[in-house]
Scaffold this active site. Structure first.
Site, PDB file in Angstrom:
ATOM      1  N   HIS A  93       0.833  -1.208   0.000  1.00 23.42           N
ATOM      2  CA  HIS A  93       0.000   0.000   0.000  1.00 23.42           C
ATOM      3  C   HIS A  93       0.860   1.247   0.000  1.00 23.42           C
ATOM      4  O   HIS A  93       2.041   1.228   0.377  1.00 23.42           O
ATOM      5  CB  HIS A  93      -0.959   0.014   1.200  1.00 23.42           C
ATOM      6  CG  HIS A  93      -0.334   0.455   2.485  1.00 23.42           C
ATOM      7  ND1 HIS A  93      -0.174   1.783   2.818  1.00 23.42           N
ATOM      8  CD2 HIS A  93       0.184  -0.248   3.530  1.00 23.42           C
ATOM      9  CE1 HIS A  93       0.406   1.875   4.005  1.00 23.42           C
ATOM     10  NE2 HIS A  93       0.645   0.656   4.454  1.00 23.42           N
ATOM     11  N   CYS A  94       0.248   2.353  -0.445  1.00 21.38           N
ATOM     12  CA  CYS A  94       0.884   3.665  -0.378  1.00 21.38           C
ATOM     13  C   CYS A  94      -0.103   4.619   0.291  1.00 21.38           C
ATOM     14  O   CYS A  94      -0.904   4.181   1.123  1.00 21.38           O
ATOM     15  CB  CYS A  94       1.317   4.143  -1.769  1.00 21.38           C
ATOM     16  SG  CYS A  94      -0.019   4.276  -2.978  1.00 21.38           S
ATOM     17  N   TRP A  95      -0.068   5.904  -0.025  1.00 25.42           N
ATOM     18  CA  TRP A  95      -0.944   6.866   0.657  1.00 25.42           C
ATOM     19  C   TRP A  95      -2.382   6.790   0.152  1.00 25.42           C
ATOM     20  O   TRP A  95      -3.318   6.613   0.919  1.00 25.42           O
ATOM     21  CB  TRP A  95      -0.382   8.271   0.477  1.00 25.42           C
ATOM     22  CG  TRP A  95      -1.306   9.385   0.893  1.00 25.42           C
ATOM     23  CD1 TRP A  95      -1.733  10.422   0.121  1.00 25.42           C
ATOM     24  CD2 TRP A  95      -1.915   9.592   2.171  1.00 25.42           C
ATOM     25  NE1 TRP A  95      -2.564  11.253   0.821  1.00 25.42           N
ATOM     26  CE2 TRP A  95      -2.699  10.759   2.094  1.00 25.42           C
ATOM     27  CE3 TRP A  95      -1.887   8.895   3.375  1.00 25.42           C
ATOM     28  CZ2 TRP A  95      -3.444  11.249   3.169  1.00 25.42           C
ATOM     29  CZ3 TRP A  95      -2.622   9.376   4.457  1.00 25.42           C
ATOM     30  CH2 TRP A  95      -3.386  10.537   4.342  1.00 25.42           C
ATOM     31  N   SER A 101       2.037   2.327  -4.969  1.00 28.62           N
ATOM     32  CA  SER A 101       1.749   0.928  -4.646  1.00 28.62           C
ATOM     33  C   SER A 101       1.512   0.115  -5.910  1.00 28.62           C
ATOM     34  O   SER A 101       1.929  -1.046  -6.002  1.00 28.62           O
ATOM     35  CB  SER A 101       0.535   0.820  -3.717  1.00 28.62           C
ATOM     36  OG  SER A 101      -0.611   1.391  -4.296  1.00 28.62           O
ATOM     37  N   TYR A 122      -3.345   4.049   2.550  1.00 28.93           N
ATOM     38  CA  TYR A 122      -3.289   4.318   3.993  1.00 28.93           C
ATOM     39  C   TYR A 122      -4.375   5.305   4.415  1.00 28.93           C
ATOM     40  O   TYR A 122      -4.898   5.233   5.533  1.00 28.93           O
ATOM     41  CB  TYR A 122      -1.903   4.871   4.331  1.00 28.93           C
ATOM     42  CG  TYR A 122      -1.672   5.191   5.793  1.00 28.93           C
ATOM     43  CD1 TYR A 122      -1.518   4.178   6.734  1.00 28.93           C
ATOM     44  CD2 TYR A 122      -1.582   6.520   6.229  1.00 28.93           C
ATOM     45  CE1 TYR A 122      -1.286   4.480   8.069  1.00 28.93           C
ATOM     46  CE2 TYR A 122      -1.343   6.821   7.551  1.00 28.93           C
ATOM     47  CZ  TYR A 122      -1.200   5.798   8.480  1.00 28.93           C
ATOM     48  OH  TYR A 122      -0.978   6.091   9.802  1.00 28.93           O
TER      49      TYR A 122
END
Length: 342
Positions: A93-95, A101, A122
């Site tokens: 995952h990323c932001w 991601s 996130y």
């Protein structure tokens, strides 16, 4: 192609598969999903450079710079992923669940792994945990004056099969001005919320959950509003332990710390104690009369606790008087009392 899944599907898989957070180290340090491993696509400076390029020259030029930065790192990314995911299944995952991601998941899939990415990233996780604390549950709050051994009682209840959310343990702080003594450094407030949520999601919500009566803040950590509101509205079982027993407990818990460490914390409540009481406490501390220090500080803390309890609905407060500071026995008495009275 990597499968993009919702936060509801994603979180249970974190108990099964390794989780990679591809955000920058600075983002990760501020707060991350418990158990995640940081394999950043960009370091802090690189992320800033790509952001500046995006603002000045647009997405295409920012992507080009990103590729130039990331290119030499690809083999190392795969090496790190294989090390933490020997079964070749991995969560990423990323932001926001976007390019970072997606790119890393593509790389892992190209290297022969099965990757899942978090839809919404996130940001979706943070939104989800706030909603989770808002869900009504059967909550019981154990209260009592400072030195009543509430945490030890709750741990004894946990051993007996009850569910206990150890807020102080997660915050690395015991709540009072002496709370940070002997504790690990506190997490960021964001990470504190994440760690609380990780414990929360593992509970059986068909059964009661016990918490200790806390103020909103424990050092630098603040209890999330939805959870704190539930705590304030839940039944409060107030255990009444004789003051001499509480004084002895405080001496046992804090007597091993240096005079300097205790003094540093004591002077922080100067205004609340009052000048004369502070002077007496300092003299007692310097002469090694820790029972006297406990007696003086409890005079302040008992008033403060009574004031806090007065803000609760009176019909939700239940008092149980006990004779001794015996956590195992008191846990048994509280459970019996709760079943009969609430």
């Amino acid at each position: 192609m990597a499968r993009k899944i919702s936060i509801e599907e994603f979180l249970p898989l974190t108990d099964k598969f390794p989780l990679v957070d591809v955000r920058s180290p600075k983002e990760f340090a501020q707060g991350h999903i418990p158990g995640a491993v940081n394999i950043p696509l960009f370091d802090n400076d690189e992320r800033a450079l790509v952001g500046i390029r995006y603002k000045q020259s647009g997405k295409e030029n920012a992507v080009q710079l990103g590729l130039e930065i990331v290119g030499p790192k690809l083999a190392d990314f795969v090496k790190q992923a294989r090390k933490i995911a020997p079964k070749k299944e991995i969560l990423v995952h990323c932001w926001r669940g976007g390019m970072r991601s997606g790119s890393m998941a593509w790389l892992f899939e190209t290297a022969g792994m099965k990757a899942y990415t978090l839809e919404g990233g996130y940001k979706a996780y943070r939104r989800h945990i706030r909603a989770a604390f808002s869900k009504p549950v059967q909550l019981f709050v154990l209260g009592g004056y400072t030195g009543s051994g509430k945490t030890d009682v709750l741990k004894a209840m946990e051993k007996a099969g009850e569910q206990f959310l150890d807020i102080e343990g997660i915050a690395h702080h015991k709540g009072s001005v002496f709370g940070p003594l002997g504790q690990e450094p506190q997490p960021t407030n964001e990470q504190f919320e994440n760690n609380l949520a990780d414990a929360w999601r593992k509970f059986d919500f068909d059964k009661p959950i016990w918490v200790e009566d806390e103020s909103r803040h424990l050092g630098f950590c603040g209890i999330p509003d939805p959870l704190f509101q539930q705590m304030r509205q839940a039944p409060l079982i107030k255990i009444l332990v004789p003051k001499p027993e509480r004084e002895k407990r405080l001496v046992r818990e804090y007597g091993s710390f240096s005079t300097e460490a205790l003094m540093e914390q004591l002077v922080k409540i100067r205004e609340r104690l009052g000048g004369q009481h502070l002077k007496e406490a300092i003299t007692a501390l310097e002469t090694g009369n820790l029972l006297k220090v406990a007696e003086i500080t409890l005079h302040y803390y008992d008033k403060a606790y009574a004031h806090g309890a007065s803000k609760r609905p009176s019909n939700q407060i239940y008092e149980l008087e006990v004779n001794h500071d015996n956590p195992t026995e008191n846990a048994r008495l509280i459970l019996e009392f709760t079943k009969k009275s609430i």
